[in-house]
Design a protein around this motif. Structure first.
Motif, mmCIF file in Angstrom:
data_model
loop_
_atom_site.group_PDB
_atom_site.id
_atom_site.type_symbol
_atom_site.label_atom_id
_atom_site.label_comp_id
_atom_site.label_asym_id
_atom_site.label_seq_id
_atom_site.Cartn_x
_atom_site.Cartn_y
_atom_site.Cartn_z
ATOM 1 N N THR A 54 0.797 -1.230 0.000
ATOM 2 C CA THR A 54 0.000 0.000 0.000
ATOM 3 C C THR A 54 0.827 1.277 0.000
ATOM 4 O OG1 THR A 54 -0.123 -0.066 2.421
ATOM 5 C CG2 THR A 54 -1.912 -1.130 1.182
ATOM 6 N N SER A 55 2.151 1.200 0.007
ATOM 7 C CA SER A 55 2.952 2.416 0.089
ATOM 8 C C SER A 55 4.090 2.384 -0.923
ATOM 9 C CB SER A 55 3.525 2.595 1.502
ATOM 10 O OG SER A 55 4.441 1.564 1.802
ATOM 11 N N SER A 56 4.632 3.560 -1.199
ATOM 12 C CA SER A 56 5.752 3.675 -2.133
ATOM 13 C C SER A 56 6.587 4.888 -1.753
ATOM 14 C CB SER A 56 5.252 3.800 -3.576
ATOM 15 O OG SER A 56 4.483 4.985 -3.736
ATOM 16 N N GLU A 57 7.814 4.926 -2.267
ATOM 17 C CA GLU A 57 8.730 6.030 -2.017
ATOM 18 C C GLU A 57 9.254 6.558 -3.347
ATOM 19 O OE1 GLU A 57 8.700 7.043 0.869
ATOM 20 O OE2 GLU A 57 8.984 5.511 2.399
ATOM 21 N N ARG A 58 9.752 7.794 -3.343
ATOM 22 C CA ARG A 58 10.285 8.407 -4.553
ATOM 23 C C ARG A 58 11.771 8.110 -4.702
ATOM 24 N NH1 ARG A 58 7.029 12.277 -2.123
ATOM 25 N NH2 ARG A 58 5.222 12.959 -3.336
ATOM 26 N N ALA A 59 12.195 7.958 -5.960
ATOM 27 C CA ALA A 59 13.616 7.773 -6.263
ATOM 28 C C ALA A 59 13.945 8.537 -7.537
ATOM 29 C CB ALA A 59 13.951 6.295 -6.426
ATOM 30 N N ASP A 60 14.916 9.444 -7.455
ATOM 31 C CA ASP A 60 15.384 10.187 -8.632
ATOM 32 C C ASP A 60 16.404 9.322 -9.356
ATOM 33 O OD1 ASP A 60 13.834 12.327 -7.796
ATOM 34 O OD2 ASP A 60 15.480 13.257 -6.682
ATOM 35 N N HIS A 61 16.031 8.804 -10.515
ATOM 36 C CA HIS A 61 16.904 7.840 -11.187
ATOM 37 C C HIS A 61 17.577 8.412 -12.432
ATOM 38 C CE1 HIS A 61 13.065 7.592 -13.230
ATOM 39 N NE2 HIS A 61 13.590 6.890 -14.205
ATOM 40 N N GLY A 62 17.515 9.732 -12.600
ATOM 41 C CA GLY A 62 18.218 10.385 -13.698
ATOM 42 C C GLY A 62 19.095 11.491 -13.142
ATOM 43 N N LEU A 63 18.616 12.720 -13.234
ATOM 44 C CA LEU A 63 19.321 13.867 -12.663
ATOM 45 C C LEU A 63 19.288 13.785 -11.145
ATOM 46 C CD1 LEU A 63 20.620 16.722 -13.220
ATOM 47 C CD2 LEU A 63 18.305 17.636 -12.971
ATOM 48 N N ARG A 64 20.462 13.837 -10.508
ATOM 49 C CA ARG A 64 20.521 13.712 -9.047
ATOM 50 C C ARG A 64 20.170 15.005 -8.337
ATOM 51 N NH1 ARG A 64 26.524 11.828 -8.273
ATOM 52 N NH2 ARG A 64 26.753 13.132 -10.128
ATOM 53 N N PHE A 65 20.763 16.100 -8.795
ATOM 54 C CA PHE A 65 20.581 17.389 -8.142
ATOM 55 C C PHE A 65 20.995 18.477 -9.113
ATOM 56 C CE2 PHE A 65 24.569 15.376 -6.613
ATOM 57 C CZ PHE A 65 25.494 16.165 -7.276
ATOM 58 N N LEU A 66 20.673 19.709 -8.780
ATOM 59 C CA LEU A 66 21.176 20.865 -9.514
ATOM 60 C C LEU A 66 22.208 21.570 -8.647
ATOM 61 C CD1 LEU A 66 17.961 22.403 -11.131
ATOM 62 C CD2 LEU A 66 19.798 21.177 -12.289
ATOM 63 N N LYS A 67 23.192 22.173 -9.309
ATOM 64 C CA LYS A 67 24.226 22.912 -8.597
ATOM 65 C C LYS A 67 24.071 24.398 -8.870
ATOM 66 C CE LYS A 67 27.758 21.128 -10.413
ATOM 67 N NZ LYS A 67 29.081 20.661 -10.820
ATOM 68 N N ARG A 68 24.358 25.176 -7.848
ATOM 69 C CA ARG A 68 24.342 26.617 -8.042
ATOM 70 C C ARG A 68 25.655 27.202 -7.580
ATOM 71 N NH1 ARG A 68 24.120 31.632 -7.375
ATOM 72 N NH2 ARG A 68 22.370 32.996 -7.932
ATOM 73 N N ALA A 69 26.397 27.803 -8.519
ATOM 74 C CA ALA A 69 27.598 28.536 -8.146
ATOM 75 C C ALA A 69 27.170 29.786 -7.387
ATOM 76 C CB ALA A 69 28.395 28.914 -9.389
ATOM 77 N N ARG A 70 27.848 30.088 -6.301
ATOM 78 C CA ARG A 70 27.419 31.195 -5.450
ATOM 79 C C ARG A 70 27.666 32.557 -6.093
ATOM 80 N NH1 ARG A 70 26.165 29.105 -0.451
ATOM 81 N NH2 ARG A 70 27.060 27.073 0.024
ATOM 82 N N ASN A 71 28.632 32.645 -7.008
ATOM 83 C CA ASN A 71 28.911 33.920 -7.666
ATOM 84 C C ASN A 71 29.202 33.656 -9.134
ATOM 85 O OD1 ASN A 71 29.527 36.496 -8.413
ATOM 86 N ND2 ASN A 71 31.402 36.659 -7.198
#
Length: 408
Positions: A54-71
């Protein structure tokens, strides 16, 4: 159904295609995005992993995260970095992304190093609590996207005056969309191999040099494996502080991440991406895909210090392991002619994607310069190239569309 007429038809609803569509729509053009699957975002993808009946969880199986340069104003940062920062800021304001103070372990032949850590002065990581596919959903908001539609063939010479004629087919029954579409310009943002296949079905749809350029782009294949390995509150001791890792020159592994470190989940889901070598060897054997996925997960657990990997798998049913094939995972040989490609005989035929690079970028790894030496997160740099390519393709179309629209 009647023939639909638009200014621009975009093939593919990945990051590049949606970026292009956003810019063109804001300029007042009529745009439609044709997407053969049921979702948005391309490799910014999320799967539901069953953890019980009855339950499920999310999994990101392509793009892991986005990066942001601070400057990003510093000269050492590229246009791709700046665009990724702009997208990140926009999605943070919308509540789609949140910062992820993660440690990314890099397994090298010479040992393990931490290449990104909480408080890094140069780079911040961002993840989507609702799943990476929410990035595509946000970009597609208020955009005319036709899901479950496939471009079969196209003919005619657009020239921004005489429209292209596109023949579509639905991948589902009882589609509400027209099966014929007329467009002054066509932008392909799907993988080059797919674009070339479609164009070869049409009559004089693309020049020989364009087809050769598309044929020259090569991607590495990959297998992604996901499985709930434990309840979040009963993780193996070795994984108590683990978040994300990459593997240098490993015959099986590219990276691994713990989904419960990115969002609150009852079960700890481990996601692993294979190396290109492993992906090539196992991609076509669909029946053995679950076994390949288990091999990846157990190998990753051993590298992370979990000694009794079989016990970890016994905590949940093995039949809840999910493996996914990415045919176009990461660009191995890009197009080096620029950030987008337009047909030499008909500039209304345009191509964009993470495979388009300036000549200076094509022969070096896609890395975000920083003191952290972040050479492990190449999927995020590909996202930056996709955004830049979509933007430049849109600007090309806008520049060329300074001609009268065709009469209906």
């Amino acid at each position: 159904m009647p023939l639909a007429l638009v200014d621009v038809a975009i093939i593919g609803a990945g990051l590049s295609g949606l970026t292009c569509a956003n810019i063109l729509q804001r300029a007042g053009l009529q745009v439609v995005v044709i997407e053969k699957s049921r979702g948005y975002g391309g490799r910014a993808a999320t799967k539901r992993i069953g953890t019980s009946a009855t339950s499920s969880e999310r999994a990101d199986h392509g793009l892991r995260f986005l990066k942001r340069a601070r400057n990003t104003a510093e000269s050492r940062y590229s246009c791709e970095d700046a665009l990724q920062a702009q997208l990140t800021d926009r999605l943070v304001k919308q509540g789609v992304l949140t910062s992820w103070p993660a440690q990314v372990q890099h397994f090298r032949k010479t040992g393990v190093t931490t290449v990104l850590k909480d408080g890094d002065p140069d780079v911040q990581l961002y993840v989507a609590p609702e799943g990476a596919n929410s990035i595509g959903k946000a970009l597609a908001l208020n955009t005319n996207v036709w899901l479950d539609q496939r471009l079969v063939r196209m003919r005619g010479s657009g020239n921004f005056v005489d429209p292209w004629q596109l023949e579509l087919e639905s991948t589902i029954e009882n589609s509400v969309y027209p099966q014929r579409l007329s467009a002054r310009s066509v932008v392909f943002s799907c993988p080059p191999e797919q674009s070339a296949e479609i164009l070869r079905r049409g009559a004089n749809a693309a020049s020989k040099s364009t087809l050769e350029a598309l044929d020259g782009v090569k991607y590495d294949k990959c297998i992604a494996a996901m499985c709930a390995i434990a309840d979040s509150d009963s993780l193996p001791r070795e994984l108590a502080s683990f978040q994300c890792a990459s593997f240098e020159s490993h015959p099986l592994l590219a990276w691994a991440q713990l989904e419960s470190s990115k969002r609150r989940q009852k079960h700890a889901v481990l996601t692993v991406h294979s190396s290109a070598q492993f992906g090539e060897e196992h991609f076509d054997n669909i029946e053995a895909l679950p076994a390949a996925g288990e091999t990846l997960l157990q190998t990753a657990l051993r590298h992370l210090g979990v000694t009794d990997t079989d016990a970890s798998f016994k905590r949940v049913a093995r039949d809840r392991l999910v493996a996914h094939r990415w045919k176009y995972a990461f660009v191995r040989k890009p197009y080096s002619g620029g950030s987008f490609l337009s047909d030499e005989l008909d500039a209304s035929l345009v191509f964009c994607g993470d495979w388009c690079r300036a000549a200076s970028e094509a022969d070096k790894p896609a890395t975000l310069p920083s003191k952290s030496n972040v050479d492990a997160a190449h999927d995020t740099e590909h996202a930056g190239f996709a955004l830049a390519s979509g933007q430049d393709a849109a600007n090309h179309v806008l520049c060329r569309l300074q001609q009268p629209k065709p009469s209906l």
